[in-house]
Design a protein around this motif. Structure first.
Motif, PDB file in Angstrom:
ATOM      1  N   PRO A 222      38.372  46.130  40.825  1.00 35.42           N
ATOM      2  CA  PRO A 222      37.463  46.323  39.684  1.00 35.42           C
ATOM      3  C   PRO A 222      36.832  45.033  39.195  1.00 35.42           C
ATOM      4  O   PRO A 222      35.747  45.035  38.630  1.00 35.42           O
ATOM      5  CB  PRO A 222      38.393  46.923  38.606  1.00 35.42           C
ATOM      6  N   GLY A 223      37.511  43.910  39.436  1.00 38.45           N
ATOM      7  CA  GLY A 223      36.986  42.622  39.000  1.00 38.45           C
ATOM      8  C   GLY A 223      35.658  42.280  39.628  1.00 38.45           C
ATOM      9  O   GLY A 223      34.851  41.559  39.031  1.00 38.45           O
ATOM     10  N   ARG A 224      35.404  42.816  40.823  1.00 35.45           N
ATOM     11  CA  ARG A 224      34.166  42.445  41.512  1.00 35.45           C
ATOM     12  C   ARG A 224      32.940  43.031  40.831  1.00 35.45           C
ATOM     13  O   ARG A 224      31.837  42.496  40.950  1.00 35.45           O
ATOM     14  CB  ARG A 224      34.247  42.850  42.977  1.00 35.45           C
ATOM     15  N   TYR A 225      33.090  44.134  40.119  1.00 36.61           N
ATOM     16  CA  TYR A 225      32.002  44.616  39.277  1.00 36.61           C
ATOM     17  C   TYR A 225      31.670  43.556  38.231  1.00 36.61           C
ATOM     18  O   TYR A 225      30.510  43.220  37.994  1.00 36.61           O
ATOM     19  CB  TYR A 225      32.429  45.892  38.536  1.00 36.61           C
ATOM     20  N   PHE A 226      32.709  43.032  37.590  1.00 37.03           N
ATOM     21  CA  PHE A 226      32.512  42.026  36.551  1.00 37.03           C
ATOM     22  C   PHE A 226      31.934  40.742  37.130  1.00 37.03           C
ATOM     23  O   PHE A 226      31.106  40.084  36.492  1.00 37.03           O
ATOM     24  CB  PHE A 226      33.841  41.741  35.846  1.00 37.03           C
ATOM     25  N   TYR A 227      32.376  40.370  38.357  1.00 40.56           N
ATOM     26  CA  TYR A 227      31.845  39.152  38.970  1.00 40.56           C
ATOM     27  C   TYR A 227      30.335  39.249  39.143  1.00 40.56           C
ATOM     28  O   TYR A 227      29.599  38.305  38.856  1.00 40.56           O
ATOM     29  CB  TYR A 227      32.491  38.918  40.344  1.00 40.56           C
ATOM     30  N   LEU A 228      29.882  40.398  39.646  1.00 42.23           N
ATOM     31  CA  LEU A 228      28.448  40.571  39.897  1.00 42.23           C
ATOM     32  C   LEU A 228      27.656  40.536  38.589  1.00 42.23           C
ATOM     33  O   LEU A 228      26.625  39.869  38.486  1.00 42.23           O
ATOM     34  CB  LEU A 228      28.204  41.895  40.620  1.00 42.23           C
ATOM     35  N   LEU A 277      41.001  38.642  35.669  1.00 42.52           N
ATOM     36  CA  LEU A 277      42.222  39.265  35.158  1.00 42.52           C
ATOM     37  C   LEU A 277      42.397  40.680  35.713  1.00 42.52           C
ATOM     38  O   LEU A 277      43.506  41.083  36.094  1.00 42.52           O
ATOM     39  CB  LEU A 277      42.188  39.305  33.629  1.00 42.52           C
ATOM     40  N   SER A 278      41.298  41.438  35.773  1.00 43.91           N
ATOM     41  CA  SER A 278      41.364  42.802  36.298  1.00 43.91           C
ATOM     42  C   SER A 278      41.785  42.805  37.761  1.00 43.91           C
ATOM     43  O   SER A 278      42.627  43.604  38.186  1.00 43.91           O
ATOM     44  CB  SER A 278      39.998  43.485  36.158  1.00 43.91           C
ATOM     45  N   ASP A 279      41.193  41.894  38.539  1.00 37.46           N
ATOM     46  CA  ASP A 279      41.546  41.785  39.958  1.00 37.46           C
ATOM     47  C   ASP A 279      43.014  41.418  40.132  1.00 37.46           C
ATOM     48  O   ASP A 279      43.710  41.976  40.989  1.00 37.46           O
ATOM     49  CB  ASP A 279      40.676  40.719  40.629  1.00 37.46           C
ATOM     50  N   VAL A 284      48.425  42.925  41.846  1.00 32.97           N
ATOM     51  CA  VAL A 284      49.855  43.020  41.546  1.00 32.97           C
ATOM     52  C   VAL A 284      50.319  44.465  41.682  1.00 32.97           C
ATOM     53  O   VAL A 284      51.386  44.757  42.249  1.00 32.97           O
ATOM     54  CB  VAL A 284      50.154  42.485  40.126  1.00 32.97           C
ATOM     55  N   ASN A 285      49.507  45.390  41.193  1.00 33.75           N
ATOM     56  CA  ASN A 285      49.830  46.822  41.281  1.00 33.75           C
ATOM     57  C   ASN A 285      49.926  47.275  42.732  1.00 33.75           C
ATOM     58  O   ASN A 285      50.852  48.012  43.117  1.00 33.75           O
ATOM     59  CB  ASN A 285      48.763  47.627  40.537  1.00 33.75           C
ATOM     60  N   ILE A 286      48.973  46.830  43.566  1.00 33.03           N
ATOM     61  CA  ILE A 286      48.991  47.188  44.986  1.00 33.03           C
ATOM     62  C   ILE A 286      50.229  46.616  45.671  1.00 33.03           C
ATOM     63  O   ILE A 286      50.896  47.284  46.472  1.00 33.03           O
ATOM     64  CB  ILE A 286      47.704  46.689  45.684  1.00 33.03           C
ATOM     65  N   GLN A 287      50.563  45.370  45.340  1.00 33.75           N
ATOM     66  CA  GLN A 287      51.727  44.735  45.936  1.00 33.75           C
ATOM     67  C   GLN A 287      53.015  45.449  45.548  1.00 33.75           C
ATOM     68  O   GLN A 287      53.923  45.633  46.367  1.00 33.75           O
ATOM     69  CB  GLN A 287      51.797  43.260  45.518  1.00 33.75           C
TER      70      GLN A 287
END
Length: 307
Positions: A222-228, A277-279, A284-287
C-alpha cells in the motif's frame, strides 16, 4: 498428493478432448472442466472423455476460477487453459516444487520456450511490457504472470480473494499469493500455437491487466500508492520552487506561491513517510504469515513422524 486438474473452458470443442486425454495419459483421473455456458459441444466432449463438468453460474474466466475454488477441496489444483496451447506433459514440472515443499504456487513460464507463431509480435511485446511493469511495481522477479498454466496448494486457492471477472484472474492470483505470504516460483514450460480464434483482445485486455496490476498494488504494497502521490507533490513543489527562485533573482516576489510550494513539498515528504510506514507494516504482516505457516508445516511433519 490429491491432485485435481481444473480446466476453465468456453467454446473449446476443437481442443478440450485433447487436453483431457493428455492428462489421462499422465495418470490424472480427477479432472474438472468449469464451462462458461458454451454453445458448442465442449461440455459433451468433456463428459465423454471422463471429466467432471461444472457449468459456471456467471460469466468470465475470473468468475469461473473463483467458483471452482469454492467448490473443489483437493490438496493441489493444476489450472490449465482448454485451448491446447499448454502441454499436459509439463505438469510434473509444476508439481515437483510443491511435492518437495519449496513452493506453494508454481507458474509455468511460457516466454522461454514457445512454438513459432504461438505469440503475435504485438502480444509478445505486450506480455513483456506487462511483466516488466509488474516487476518494477512489486519488486518480485516473475517473468510470466499472465500464464494460464499453474499449480497451487489448497492453502493457496482457499485463501486468495478473487474479485476480477475476466482474463485479469492470473494477475490477481499472483498478487494475492505474494500478498498473503505464500511462496511462488516459476518453471519453464513449452507453449504451442493456438488452434482456432483467440478470445484475447490485445489492447482492451492489456489495458485491463495493467490497470489491475496498479489497482491491486494496495494489497501487496500500500505504501507505493503513497510514494507515487508523494512524488507528484514533491515534483510540483520543486517545479514551483524553481519558478519562485528564478523570479526572486529578477526582483519579483510571489508570497502566495511560496506558501503553496512549501505546502506541496512538506505534504509530499509526509505522504512518502506514511507510505514507508504502511509498507513496513505490510511486510511485517507478510513475514509473520510465512513464519506461522512454516511453524505449522514443521508441526505437521513432527506429528506425521510421531504417528
Amino acid at each position: 498428493m490429491n491432485v485435481r486438474i481444473l480446466i476453465p473452458a468456453l467454446n473449446e470443442e476443437e481442443t478440450i478432448g485433447d487436453v483431457i486425454e493428455g492428462f489421462k495419459r499422465q495418470g490424472f483421473e480427477r479432472i474438472t472442466v468449469i464451462d462458461g455456458n458454451s454453445t458448442d459441444r465442449t461440455r459433451d466432449i468433456a463428459k465423454e472423455k471422463g471429466a467432471e463438468v461444472i457449468v459456471q453460474s456467471g460469466k468470465g474466466k475470473g468468475q469461473a476460477v473463483r467458483e471452482a475454488f469454492e467448490i473443489l477441496d483437493d490438496d493441489v489444483i493444476v489450472m490449465i487453459d482448454a485451448d491446447s496451447t499448454y502441454m499436459p506433459e509439463d505438469v510434473q514440472k509444476l508439481l515437483e516444487p510443491i511435492e518437495k515443499g519449496v513452493a506453494d504456487h508454481v507458474v509455468g513460464n511460457r516466454l522461454l520456450n514457445f512454438e513459432e507463431g504461438a505469440f503475435r509480435r504485438l502480444n509478445l511485446l505486450g506480455n513483456r511490457i506487462i511483466n516488466l511493469i509488474f516487476r518494477i511495481l512489486y519488486g518480485v522477479n516473475l517473468q510470466d504472470i499472465l500464464s494460464g498454466y499453474r499449480a497451487m496448494t489448497k492453502e493457496v486457492y482457499k485463501n486468495v480473494n478473487l474479485e476480477k471477472m475476466g482474463f485479469e484472474v492470473e494477475t490477481e492470483l499472483t498478487v494475492e499469493t505474494i500478498a498473503n505470504g505464500f511462496r511462488i516460483m516459476e518453471v519453464p514450460i513449452y507453449y504451442r500455437k493456438r488452434r482456432g480464434k483467440t478470445k484475447l483482445k490485445p489492447f482492451s485486455d492489456g489495458y485491463r491487466i495493467v490497470y489491475t496490476i496498479y489497482n491491486l498494488l494496495g494489497r501487496y504494497s500500500p505504501g507505493r500508492y503513497f510514494y507515487l502521490i508523494g512524488l507528484v507533490f514533491l515534483l510540483l513543489g520543486f517545479a514551483g520552487g524553481i519558478y519562485v527562485v528564478y523570479d526572486w533573482f529578477r526582483n519579483v516576489s510571489h508570497f502566495l506561491l511560496v506558501n503553496l510550494v512549501s505546502m506541496l513539498v512538506v505534504s509530499g515528504i509526509l505522504i512518502i513517510a506514511v507510505g514507508f510506514l504502511s509498507d513496513s507494516m505490510m511486510r511485517v504482516n507478510i513475514q509473520i504469515k510465512r513464519e506461522m505457516r512454516e511453524i505449522r508445516r514443521r508441526l505437521e511433519e513432527l506429528e506425521s513422524k510421531g504417528d
